[in-house]
Enzyme design. Sequence first.
Site, PDB file in Angstrom:
ATOM      1  N   GLU A 122       0.839  -1.189   0.000  1.00 25.86           N
ATOM      2  CA  GLU A 122       0.000   0.000   0.000  1.00 25.86           C
ATOM      3  C   GLU A 122       0.880   1.248   0.000  1.00 25.86           C
ATOM      4  O   GLU A 122       1.992   1.241   0.533  1.00 25.86           O
ATOM      5  CB  GLU A 122      -0.919  -0.008   1.225  1.00 25.86           C
ATOM      6  N   SER A 177      11.349   5.722  15.381  1.00 23.90           N
ATOM      7  CA  SER A 177      10.173   5.313  16.146  1.00 23.90           C
ATOM      8  C   SER A 177      10.632   4.814  17.499  1.00 23.90           C
ATOM      9  O   SER A 177      10.947   3.652  17.685  1.00 23.90           O
ATOM     10  CB  SER A 177       9.430   4.198  15.398  1.00 23.90           C
ATOM     11  N   CYS A 185      -1.023   5.804   9.983  1.00 26.92           N
ATOM     12  CA  CYS A 185       0.150   5.097  10.502  1.00 26.92           C
ATOM     13  C   CYS A 185      -0.246   3.777  11.126  1.00 26.92           C
ATOM     14  O   CYS A 185      -1.149   3.727  11.956  1.00 26.92           O
ATOM     15  CB  CYS A 185       0.811   5.897  11.615  1.00 26.92           C
TER      16      CYS A 185
HETATM   17  N1  SAH Z   1       9.231   0.749   9.955  1.00 23.65           N
HETATM   18  C1  SAH Z   1       9.439   2.138  10.085  1.00 23.65           C
HETATM   19  C2  SAH Z   1       8.551   2.977   9.199  1.00 23.65           C
HETATM   20  C3  SAH Z   1       7.112   2.542   9.086  1.00 23.65           C
HETATM   21  S1  SAH Z   1       6.129   2.609  10.557  1.00 23.65           S
HETATM   22  C4  SAH Z   1       9.283   2.578  11.526  1.00 23.65           C
HETATM   23  O1  SAH Z   1       8.816   1.793  12.349  1.00 23.65           O
HETATM   24  O2  SAH Z   1       9.661   3.699  11.820  1.00 23.65           O
HETATM   25  C5  SAH Z   1       5.776   4.344  10.668  1.00 23.65           C
HETATM   26  C6  SAH Z   1       5.280   4.814  12.040  1.00 23.65           C
HETATM   27  O3  SAH Z   1       3.979   4.334  12.343  1.00 23.65           O
HETATM   28  C7  SAH Z   1       6.150   4.395  13.197  1.00 23.65           C
HETATM   29  O4  SAH Z   1       6.549   5.533  13.905  1.00 23.65           O
HETATM   30  C8  SAH Z   1       5.244   3.520  14.042  1.00 23.65           C
HETATM   31  O5  SAH Z   1       5.547   3.639  15.403  1.00 23.65           O
HETATM   32  C9  SAH Z   1       3.885   4.075  13.734  1.00 23.65           C
HETATM   33  N2  SAH Z   1       2.786   3.157  13.976  1.00 23.65           N
HETATM   34  C10 SAH Z   1       2.772   1.816  13.796  1.00 23.65           C
HETATM   35  N3  SAH Z   1       1.552   1.323  14.092  1.00 23.65           N
HETATM   36  C11 SAH Z   1       0.781   2.371  14.466  1.00 23.65           C
HETATM   37  C12 SAH Z   1      -0.594   2.513  14.851  1.00 23.65           C
HETATM   38  N4  SAH Z   1      -1.436   1.480  14.865  1.00 23.65           N
HETATM   39  N5  SAH Z   1      -1.034   3.762  15.143  1.00 23.65           N
HETATM   40  C13 SAH Z   1      -0.239   4.835  15.050  1.00 23.65           C
HETATM   41  N6  SAH Z   1       1.057   4.763  14.680  1.00 23.65           N
HETATM   42  C14 SAH Z   1       1.554   3.551  14.390  1.00 23.65           C
END
Ligand code: SAH
Length: 345
Positions: A83, A215, A339
């Site tokens: 996606e 993150s 996210c």
């Molecule tokens: N793998 C990388 C980039 C993709 S995730 C990373 O983890 O940084 C992008 C962001 O989405 C991350 O900061 C993660 O903490 C956040 N994220 C993951 N699941 C989420 C959710 N259900 N709600 C809000 N943010 C979320």
Amino acid sequence: MTPRELEALPCAGGEKKFRAAQIFSWIARGAVSFDEMDNLPLSLRKKLESAYRLRSVSVSETLRGADGTVKLRLGLDDGAAIEAVLLKARETGARGDEDGGRFTACLSTQAGCPAGCVFCKTGSLGFLRNLSAAEIVEQFLVLNSVSKSGVSHVVVMGMGEPLLNLEALGKALGIIIHPEGIGLSKRRITVSTSGIESGIYALAEKGPLTELAVSLTTAREDLRRRLMPFAGLAGLEGLKKALKAWQQNRGRRVTLETVLLGGINTTADDAEALVRFTRGLKTAINVIPWNPVEGLLFEGKALRAPERAEIDGFRARLEAAGLTVTRRYRRGQGVAGACGQLGVT
Ligand code: SAH
Ligand code: SF4
């Protein structure tokens, strides 16, 4: 392909170098057939058409949210699916959290993700494979063609862990910033990682020279390990060292992202640990209220979104300690394109 690779195309043999630049520029402008490239001789267009293709991904579904978000499901050559999301910013709010007029492309780097963070839908899918540079650039091109005024920013925050696919990512971003093509400024690109130490050092030394987000989720070591159990992640001390090295080379701020999980990582202890983690670093904190994903559990209990008081309280503690905090809005929730909600099942 980079312009240099295009120059070396066997079928363009005998053609002048500027042909490669012309082809590169057509692709950047979104050409989907060689036939459109009307400044190339017909014979070259035919040769290219018989040997190459301009797109390997196909859009299998387009979901449009009321807030302007567009989520694309893309089918890949081997049947895998990913996606990619276009996020439209609201007008700048009173706190300056969002800029008006921005169209941000959120790109995926892997089909699935091996990191398995407990709060993330992509993580719950497991890992299928790395994406190629072409598959990353194509996400940009397709999103660029659906946005009204063109994509102005890129966040590498879609499916997957970008620093586990650094080679393809570096090539793709090199193409996206190339001045003869799309020419996006590297300052408008942010790569987000869950904290792959070796990858952060590699970014510091060789690039791609973009902005960096990490993150963090929480700066309580034990809790972080339970929420982000991937063995390839650095401990907090190693992570901080890597970020210092990156900062020394790049001279830029690091964004620390923390997804707020109701009742789990919004306590005074979490805030205090986060403040401590930032000492000696130049940071901006991005708090992201957890976007609900059905069925995700943490140690047997369903996760829940944070309450307003938890978000405000957490933010206030950070601000009281002098940190710069922005809150990420829940763009894309209507199309499950926010996210952590990405995942083709
Ligand atoms: N793998 C990388 C980039 C993709 S995730 C990373 O983890 O940084 C992008 C962001 O989405 C991350 O900061 C993660 O903490 C956040 N994220 C993951 N699941 C989420 C959710 N259900 N709600 C809000 N943010 C979320
Ligand atoms: Fe992978 Fe990032 Fe999701 Fe963690 S948050 S599982 S690293 S995509």
